[in-house]
Scaffold this motif. Structure first.
Motif, mmCIF file in Angstrom:
data_model
loop_
_atom_site.group_PDB
_atom_site.id
_atom_site.type_symbol
_atom_site.label_atom_id
_atom_site.label_comp_id
_atom_site.label_asym_id
_atom_site.label_seq_id
_atom_site.Cartn_x
_atom_site.Cartn_y
_atom_site.Cartn_z
ATOM 1 N N ASP A 7 56.542 -15.814 -62.905
ATOM 2 C CA ASP A 7 57.577 -15.177 -62.101
ATOM 3 C C ASP A 7 58.672 -14.609 -63.011
ATOM 4 O O ASP A 7 58.553 -14.648 -64.242
ATOM 5 N N ALA A 8 59.737 -14.101 -62.420
ATOM 6 C CA ALA A 8 60.813 -13.461 -63.177
ATOM 7 C C ALA A 8 61.527 -14.410 -64.136
ATOM 8 O O ALA A 8 62.159 -13.969 -65.095
ATOM 9 N N GLY A 9 61.415 -15.704 -63.896
ATOM 10 C CA GLY A 9 62.006 -16.694 -64.790
ATOM 11 C C GLY A 9 61.053 -17.189 -65.859
ATOM 12 O O GLY A 9 61.388 -18.071 -66.638
ATOM 13 N N GLY A 10 59.840 -16.625 -65.884
ATOM 14 C CA GLY A 10 58.844 -17.035 -66.873
ATOM 15 C C GLY A 10 58.072 -18.279 -66.480
ATOM 16 O O GLY A 10 57.353 -18.851 -67.294
ATOM 17 N N HIS A 11 58.196 -18.703 -65.212
ATOM 18 C CA HIS A 11 57.514 -19.909 -64.748
ATOM 19 C C HIS A 11 56.121 -19.576 -64.218
ATOM 20 O O HIS A 11 55.942 -18.599 -63.484
#
Length: 136
Positions: free
Chosen positions: A33-37
């Motif tokens: 996702d956008a947070g790198g998760h």
């Protein structure tokens, strides 16, 4: 607004694996996702042991740097404006092809990372994942 849902991420993972099968490559595929998760991950039977880590980190790098890892490979080469980037990010930055950010509504909403084939195969599989995202 286009979002990166689990369902969409799983479609992307399947599309990348399908492209790998067409190419005769054995890969690992990660969608973050956008947070790198991590949202979705798959490792094809027989894929290399380094692939899971590299696929996730290629996707992470694409999100963190807002650029494909293929682009970063050029920018981070000796003499490039981002030379040394690969030594940063706590060892997570991967600066060779196979990681592509996902853009929607003018922002980055995630990324796909593929590892296990040649860099050309990884990039082609990642592009297949992006196409699946774009298709909705």
């Amino acid at each position: 607004m286009t979002e990166l849902t689990l369902e969409r991420a799983e479609r992307m993972t399947r599309a990348a694996r399908s492209r790998a099968a067409e190419l005769g490559a054995l890969v690992s595929v990660a969608v973050v996702d956008a947070g790198g998760h991590l949202v979705s991950f798959a490792r094809m039977d027989g894929a290399e042991i380094a692939g899971p880590t590299l696929a996730v980190d290629k996707a992470y790098t694409a999100v963190a740097q807002s650029a494909s890892t293929a682009e970063l490979a050029v920018l981070a080469a000796p003499g490039g404006p981002l030379y040394g980037l690969g030594a940063n990010g706590g060892g997570r930055y991967v600066i060779f092809a196979g990681g592509i950010p996902l853009r929607a509504d003018g922002r980055i909403v995630g990324a796909v990372g593929v590892s296990g084939g040649s860099i050309e195969e990884d990039e082609a599989c990642a592009q297949a994942g992006v196409a699946a995202f774009d298709a909705g």
